[in-house]
Design a protein around this motif. Structure first.
Motif, short mmCIF file in Angstrom:
data_model
loop_
_atom_site.label_atom_id
_atom_site.label_comp_id
_atom_site.label_asym_id
_atom_site.label_seq_id
_atom_site.Cartn_x
_atom_site.Cartn_y
_atom_site.Cartn_z
N PHE A 538 0.84 -1.19 0.00
CA PHE A 538 0.00 0.00 0.00
C PHE A 538 0.88 1.25 0.00
N ASP A 539 0.51 2.21 -0.84
CA ASP A 539 1.10 3.53 -0.84
C ASP A 539 0.04 4.48 -0.30
N LEU A 540 0.20 4.91 0.95
CA LEU A 540 -0.84 5.66 1.64
C LEU A 540 -0.42 7.11 1.86
N ILE A 548 -7.24 5.29 -5.75
CA ILE A 548 -7.78 3.94 -5.89
C ILE A 548 -7.23 3.33 -7.16
N THR A 549 -6.98 2.03 -7.16
CA THR A 549 -6.50 1.35 -8.35
C THR A 549 -7.68 0.92 -9.20
N LYS A 563 -3.73 1.73 -3.08
CA LYS A 563 -3.79 3.10 -2.58
C LYS A 563 -4.79 3.22 -1.43
N ASP A 564 -5.00 4.46 -1.01
CA ASP A 564 -5.79 4.71 0.21
C ASP A 564 -7.17 4.08 0.16
N LEU A 565 -7.90 4.25 -0.96
CA LEU A 565 -9.26 3.74 -1.03
C LEU A 565 -9.32 2.25 -1.31
N ASP A 566 -8.16 1.62 -1.57
CA ASP A 566 -8.09 0.16 -1.67
C ASP A 566 -7.90 -0.49 -0.30
N LEU A 567 -7.49 0.31 0.67
CA LEU A 567 -7.20 -0.22 2.00
C LEU A 567 -8.49 -0.63 2.69
#
Length: 678
Positions: A538-540, A548-549, A563-567
């Motif tokens: 994750f790259d946050l 988001i990917t 990314k953040d919204l994939d977490l």
């Protein structure tokens, strides 16, 4: 209401009437059914002796379908109280349980003959306890999450002994190590090796008192003989860096002016630190048998003694497994999921795993290592030869004796050294097969001290041992780093265990030709270096716009940068480590850290919600984390980007914001996704 849905509800109501404790057990994930609540068919699959009084603990003896055996107190479908669990592989736990987890005092033994007796917490060896290895090693002291952590004494089977501080399973802090030949060391340790200030005493009375690095004298130190003679100076394994003076005592008959400090290194080479016995499997990794009703034909499922399941290996047990089947298991599972979705306000039939509790969490596909190997014939092969030659030259060049309090001139961007590398070699450079090139070191004294103990279009080169990364840089990034170098240096020196990425050198290669092209690059530590396979990356940043990917959870592989919204997790750290995490830590965090993650889920109408709702679905993981990409300047380009996007989007959701706002937003976000594991 449709007939199908009506039938499902009738089946559900029937099950609720048959099972007095179903309401409580529906929230548990340890699904062994007691005798009072099973059918005759279930009794054919296991032996269960005990008398249950509703709402009270009782003694039970269970032979489980896979051959495991449990005897002890039982409450609400969990071992609870005193009990003994015997696994088919010969491992055994005898002690206190709480809701299916080893909690309190107990004894865990391995078939090898090894044993641990002491305190447990949520399945882990945690607290004060004694481990006796099958080879005779004996450790008594503090533990945190299966690791020696705190003060402890380890008596090795070969006769060596360590008495001192431990951090995450390794000697760190102050401690004494005594070898069986009576040599001993008292002083500082780091990551399991002698590191820092300390004194080594030989059995013949000779001593070395001074500084150490990686188990050997390095820096100022004094070697003394029993007669009072001593040698004092600067110590190093490199003879070219050694310098010192021998002082004979008044009682010595002859001055040993030709004494060679190298003899000390030869003597210390035989003083190895014992590694100790490696535990084959931890108590928290052992699994308890759980199963569905035999009518459904499902095979037994297994769960760890702390109620967790490994990521990508199994899902936690469906909550419906605790209810009787009645031949309608699919309908009952859907009812349960519908109830969960109603509580969280989530559409029932959404196929997106980010919004659906019913879909399993899967480990991403394993792909081959990213990038390509650079060998002869590659377009960048010559550049790589230049990097190797230049780095070896910079690292191998003797450094002047300096203190950590560097002068301001050391950080001056004009403080740089150009070195010419002709093919035939020179007084300072070796001959080589590449073309002639020039090599520049920026602020060499600063990086000499620091080295002791993406979208940008930059190229990343990874060294063969994975320890370092080499990243090409823009001229603007170099200028930015040189401006902040003094502050960065002071920060790293003040906070040795900082989570900020470590930089080890800033260089430039001037290529031949009429254009005299310059390639600037920086050497940094590889944050993700590990013997483990990294499943998720994750790259946050703490921002939401564009974070988001395009891939969904089932399309990602282990090289995908999420990314953040994939977490869809929050990270739970053990209490002591979480407290360290909240300040600049006194121990090294972020590398090979055992932790728990709890799965989260976002409501579809809140797709830009950074942190979703907690689900109670937890997994054991090994974590690596740190702070990277700190060289981006908030220049006019970024300011214009922020101004333009602010017209169309929420300004707080944009990645490019004022540095102070960026810092506060990032910290707030991090303290939401990291939490104390209670």
């Amino acid at each position: 209401m449709s007939k199908e849905h009506s039938g499902v509800l009738r089946a559900w109501e029937s099950t609720m009437r048959k099972t007095q404790a179903a309401r409580k057990r529906a929230n548990n994930i340890f699904g062994i059914t007691s005798m009072a609540n099973v059918t005759n068919n279930d009794l054919e699959d296991d032996t269960d002796k005990g008398v249950s009084i509703s709402g009270e603990a009782y003694f039970a003896e269970k032979i489980l379908p896979n051959g495991d055996y449990y005897t002890g107190q039982w409450y609400d479908n969990f071992p609870d109280g005193q009990g003994k669990y015997l696994w088919t592989d010969g491992c055994m736990y005898l002690g206190e349980w709480h809701k299916g987890k080893t909690m309190g005092k107990g004894r865990f033994s391995w078939p090898s003959g090894a044993s641990y007796e002491g305190e447990f917490k949520t399945g882990y060896m945690d607290g004060t306890g004694t481990y006796i290895g099958s080879n005779g090693d004996n450790y008594k002291g503090k533990w945190v999450m299966n690791m020696k952590h705190g003060h402890g004494i380890l008596n090795y089977s070969n006769g060596d002994c360590y008495d001192g501080e431990w951090r995450r399973g390794l000697q760190e802090g102050h401690g004494k190590y005594q070898w069986q030949n009576k040599n001993y060391y008292i002083g500082e340790w780091k990551n399991g090796v002698i590191f820092g200030k300390g004194i080594f005493v030989w059995s013949n009375g000779n001593t070395y008192d001074g500084y150490w690095e990686d188990g050997m004298p390095k820096g100022n130190g004094t070697y003394q003989w029993p007669d009072g003679s001593f040698y004092v100076g600067n110590w190093s394994k490199d003879p070219d860096e050694q310098n010192g003076t021998y002082y004979p005592s008044e009682s010595s008959l002859a001055a040993n002016l030709e004494w060679d400090p190298t003899t000390v290194y030869n003597e210390l080479a035989g003083c190895k630190i014992c590694v100790g016995e490696r535990v084959s499997i931890m108590p928290s990794q052992k699994r308890l048998a759980a199963w569905y009703s035999s009518k459904g034909g499902d095979k037994p499922r297994r769960m760890s003694v702390d109620g967790r399941v490994s990521v990508g290996v199994e899902r936690p047990l469906d909550k419906m497994s605790l209810w009787e089947n009645d031949g309608n298991s699919n309908g009952l599972r859907q009812v349960r999921r519908d109830l969960d979705c109603e509580l969280l306000g989530i559409p029932h039939n959404d196929a997106n795993p980010k919004f659906n509790l019913g879909l399993p969490l899967k480990a991403p596909k394993l792909e081959k290592r990213q990038g390509e190997t650079i060998s002869k014939g590659h377009r960048n092969y010559e550049l790589m030869l230049n990097l190797q030659l230049g780095i070896r030259h910079s690292v191998g060049r003797p450094a002047p004796a300096t203190s950590f309090d560097l002068k301001a001139s050391a950080f001056d961007p004009k403080d740089k050294i150009w070195t010419r590398f002709p093919r035939e070699g020179s007084k300072y450079t070796p001959p080589h097969q590449s073309y002639e090139f020039k090599w520049k070191d920026y602020c060499p004294v600063v990086f000499r001290e620091l080295s002791s103990p993406g979208k940008s279009g930059s190229f990343f080169y990874l060294t063969d041992d994975d320890r370092y990364m080499i990243k090409t840089m823009k001229k603007s990034e170099v200028k930015m780093f040189l401006r902040m170098l003094s502050a960065y240096y002071n920060h790293v020196r003040s906070f040795e265990n900082t989570l900020v990425i470590k930089y080890y050198g800033l260089h430039c290669v001037k290529l031949p030709g009429t254009t005299q092209k310059k390639v600037r690059f920086i050497i940094m530590g590889n944050l993700l270096r590990s013997d483990y396979t990294i499943h998720r990356r994750f790259d946050l940043k703490g921002s939401s716009l564009g974070r988001i990917t395009e891939k969904n959870e089932f399309e990602t592989d282990n090289t995908t940068i999420l990314k953040d919204l994939d977490l869809n997790f929050i990270f739970k750290l053990q209490k002591a480590w979480y407290q360290e995490f909240c300040w600049w830590a006194s121990v090294k965090l972020g590398s090979n850290m055992p932790a728990r993650v709890e799965r989260t889920i976002r409501k579809p109408e809140l797709e830009l919600q950074l942190v979703g709702e907690q689900t109670g679905e937890c997994y054991e993981v090994i974590m690596f984390f740190g702070i990277i990409d700190i060289l981006q300047d908030y220049d006019i380009t970024k300011k214009l980007e922020h101004a333009y996007k602010s017209i169309h989007y929420d300004p707080t959701s944009i990645s490019a914001v004022d540095p102070k706002q960026y810092s506060k937003r990032f910290r707030d976000f991090i303290f939401k996704v990291f939490a104390e594991d209670t």
